[in-house]
Design an enzyme around this catalytic site. Structure first.
Site, PDB file in Angstrom:
ATOM      1  N   HIS A  17       0.843  -1.200   0.000  1.00 18.94           N
ATOM      2  CA  HIS A  17       0.000   0.000   0.000  1.00 18.94           C
ATOM      3  C   HIS A  17       0.875   1.246   0.000  1.00 18.94           C
ATOM      4  O   HIS A  17       1.187   1.824   1.041  1.00 18.94           O
ATOM      5  CB  HIS A  17      -0.950   0.009   1.205  1.00 18.94           C
ATOM      6  CG  HIS A  17      -2.069   0.989   1.047  1.00 18.94           C
ATOM      7  ND1 HIS A  17      -3.371   0.607   0.837  1.00 18.94           N
ATOM      8  CD2 HIS A  17      -2.084   2.343   1.047  1.00 18.94           C
ATOM      9  CE1 HIS A  17      -4.139   1.681   0.722  1.00 18.94           C
ATOM     10  NE2 HIS A  17      -3.364   2.753   0.861  1.00 18.94           N
ATOM     11  N   HIS A  19       1.214   4.820  -2.499  1.00 19.51           N
ATOM     12  CA  HIS A  19       0.740   5.589  -3.642  1.00 19.51           C
ATOM     13  C   HIS A  19       1.904   6.259  -4.365  1.00 19.51           C
ATOM     14  O   HIS A  19       2.905   6.631  -3.747  1.00 19.51           O
ATOM     15  CB  HIS A  19      -0.284   6.632  -3.192  1.00 19.51           C
ATOM     16  CG  HIS A  19      -1.568   6.034  -2.730  1.00 19.51           C
ATOM     17  ND1 HIS A  19      -2.579   5.668  -3.595  1.00 19.51           N
ATOM     18  CD2 HIS A  19      -2.011   5.716  -1.486  1.00 19.51           C
ATOM     19  CE1 HIS A  19      -3.593   5.173  -2.907  1.00 19.51           C
ATOM     20  NE2 HIS A  19      -3.263   5.176  -1.629  1.00 19.51           N
ATOM     21  N   HIS A 201      -9.848   0.646  -1.866  1.00 15.14           N
ATOM     22  CA  HIS A 201      -9.841   1.208  -0.522  1.00 15.14           C
ATOM     23  C   HIS A 201     -11.207   0.963   0.115  1.00 15.14           C
ATOM     24  O   HIS A 201     -12.240   1.115  -0.532  1.00 15.14           O
ATOM     25  CB  HIS A 201      -9.594   2.714  -0.567  1.00 15.14           C
ATOM     26  CG  HIS A 201      -8.166   3.093  -0.816  1.00 15.14           C
ATOM     27  ND1 HIS A 201      -7.425   2.582  -1.857  1.00 15.14           N
ATOM     28  CD2 HIS A 201      -7.335   3.952  -0.164  1.00 15.14           C
ATOM     29  CE1 HIS A 201      -6.214   3.100  -1.837  1.00 15.14           C
ATOM     30  NE2 HIS A 201      -6.128   3.936  -0.816  1.00 15.14           N
ATOM     31  N   GLU A 204     -11.888   2.724   6.037  1.00 11.87           N
ATOM     32  CA  GLU A 204     -11.070   3.703   6.744  1.00 11.87           C
ATOM     33  C   GLU A 204     -11.950   4.911   7.058  1.00 11.87           C
ATOM     34  O   GLU A 204     -12.409   5.083   8.180  1.00 11.87           O
ATOM     35  CB  GLU A 204      -9.847   4.123   5.924  1.00 11.87           C
ATOM     36  CG  GLU A 204      -8.938   5.065   6.721  1.00 11.87           C
ATOM     37  CD  GLU A 204      -7.844   5.705   5.890  1.00 11.87           C
ATOM     38  OE1 GLU A 204      -6.774   5.988   6.459  1.00 11.87           O
ATOM     39  OE2 GLU A 204      -8.065   5.966   4.698  1.00 11.87           O
ATOM     40  N   ASP A 282       1.256   4.069   2.846  1.00 12.89           N
ATOM     41  CA  ASP A 282       0.235   4.899   2.209  1.00 12.89           C
ATOM     42  C   ASP A 282       0.867   6.066   1.451  1.00 12.89           C
ATOM     43  O   ASP A 282       1.158   5.956   0.265  1.00 12.89           O
ATOM     44  CB  ASP A 282      -0.779   5.373   3.250  1.00 12.89           C
ATOM     45  CG  ASP A 282      -2.127   5.723   2.649  1.00 12.89           C
ATOM     46  OD1 ASP A 282      -2.262   5.687   1.416  1.00 12.89           O
ATOM     47  OD2 ASP A 282      -3.061   6.037   3.415  1.00 12.89           O
ATOM     48  N   ASP A 283       1.074   7.196   2.119  1.00  8.87           N
ATOM     49  CA  ASP A 283       1.637   8.394   1.486  1.00  8.87           C
ATOM     50  C   ASP A 283       2.702   9.006   2.391  1.00  8.87           C
ATOM     51  O   ASP A 283       2.430   9.990   3.099  1.00  8.87           O
ATOM     52  CB  ASP A 283       0.526   9.430   1.230  1.00  8.87           C
ATOM     53  CG  ASP A 283      -0.493   8.975   0.204  1.00  8.87           C
ATOM     54  OD1 ASP A 283      -0.128   8.835  -0.977  1.00  8.87           O
ATOM     55  OD2 ASP A 283      -1.655   8.751   0.590  1.00  8.87           O
TER      56      ASP A 283
END
Length: 344
Positions: A17, A19, A201, A204, A282-283
């Protein structure tokens, strides 16, 4: 709290995961912005990492605005190649042996000659980065749930075209509270016919209702996040029974206001239930936290033993699209990491 101190950067792991734009180094963001004459707000320059929350629509809008600004610094082929080179270098340094990076080509098509040309560039840059850093890299093409489902079908066909040539999955990202999940079912059917992993996704910013939809309507193999499955015991049982991999990203859960702090992220509840968990960053560009930090959180905040941390790494491998020979070698090396003496 356990006292075992095996080096987590040496624990082989898969990163499922991450991006594309969000993988960029902060230093690279600033350098490219200066190079291309792009003005960055203080939150992306001097006050980094930004203080974020997506608890309401205004908070998500700010997060998306910062993300879009970051994406705008990627102007040339060299910029794209640099991003993937550095993402591979950073992951490899943290023990990641296999990386699946998620990208929405429609966000870059205008700058790079269309979504097909951009996908070609990403895949070529990923192959080069993988070879230079001795790490496997694959791509998940993701649709944007705030756009029309027809756009998602276009991207699903694009993903299917590259199945077996570097693209291993199809996702659905952006604000989970926007759009209707069921409307994207036809796009996921296209991806499924090409034997791509379904990795939307879910669970969340929205709760169990959207996870049910992802499983029932999109036939999800993996869930981006999925942590809120803990709110519905029947749902959590199904996730465990169907071996759905949860791509849990503790730092982003807290940064976006899903949980108030790291101890509140239900990592132990998921682990005790038998869920297959793959930790993800994630980011990192916006959350200031990389993959290794998530494993450190599991150890230091949630008290995971080295055996439990090794189990997390195994889950990441099992949930990945890595070829069988790479999986076998990674699993053997995880066992070897755990069998080695711990530093006291």
């Amino acid at each position: 709290m356990y006292v075992t101190l095996r080096d987590l950067s040496l624990l082989p792991k898969a990163h499922l995961h991450l991006h594309f734009t969000g993988s960029m180094r902060h230093s690279t963001l600033v350098e490219l912005a200066d190079q291309h004459g792009i003005r960055l707000p203080d939150a992306l320059r001097d006050e980094w990492p930004p203080r974020l929350s997506a608890a309401d629509e205004k908070g998500w809008f700010r997060f998306q605005r910062l993300y879009d600004l970051a994406r705008s610094v990627l102007r040339t082929e060299a910029d794209v190649r640099r991003l993937l080179f550095e993402a591979a270098e950073d992951d490899a340094a943290e023990g990641s042996r296999w990386l699946e990076i998620q990208v929405d080509p429609s966000g870059y098509g205008n700058q790079f000659g269309g979504i097909t040309a951009f996908t070609d560039l990403v895949l070529d840059a990923a192959r080069d980065a993988a070879e230079r850093h001795d790490i496997g890299i694959a791509v998940i093409i993701a649709a944007n749930r705030t756009r029309h489902p027809l756009d998602a079908r276009t991207l699903a066909r694009l993903a299917a075209k590259y199945a077996g040539r570097g693209v291993v999955g199809f996702g659905l990202s952006n604000d989970e509270r926007r759009g209707v999940t069921e409307d994207f079912a036809r796009a996921f059917k296209i991806a499924r016919r090409a034997d791509l992993i379904a990795a939307p996704h879910g669970g969340e910013l929205r709760g169990p209702d959207n996870i049910w939809s992802c499983l029932d309507e999109l036939d999800a193999h993996r869930l981006g996040h999925g942590v809120r499955a803990v709110e519905d015991p029947a749902l959590l049982s199904r996730v465990v029974e169907e071996n759905v991999t949860l791509e849990v990203c503790p730092a982003s859960n807290v940064s976006l206001g899903v949980y108030t702090d790291l101890p509140s992220v239900p990592l132990e509840v998921l682990q005790r239930a038998g869920a297959q968990i793959a930790l993800g960053a994630d980011d990192p560009l916006l959350f200031g936290s990389r993959l290794l930090d998530q494993y450190e959180t599991a150890r230091q905040v949630h008290g995971f033993s080295d055996a439990e941390l090794a189990a997390l790494a195994r889950s990441s491998v099992h949930g990945s699209a890595a070829p069988s020979d790479i999986r076998k070698r990674m699993l053997e090396d995880i066992d070897a990491w755990l069998a080695a003496p711990a530093d006291e």
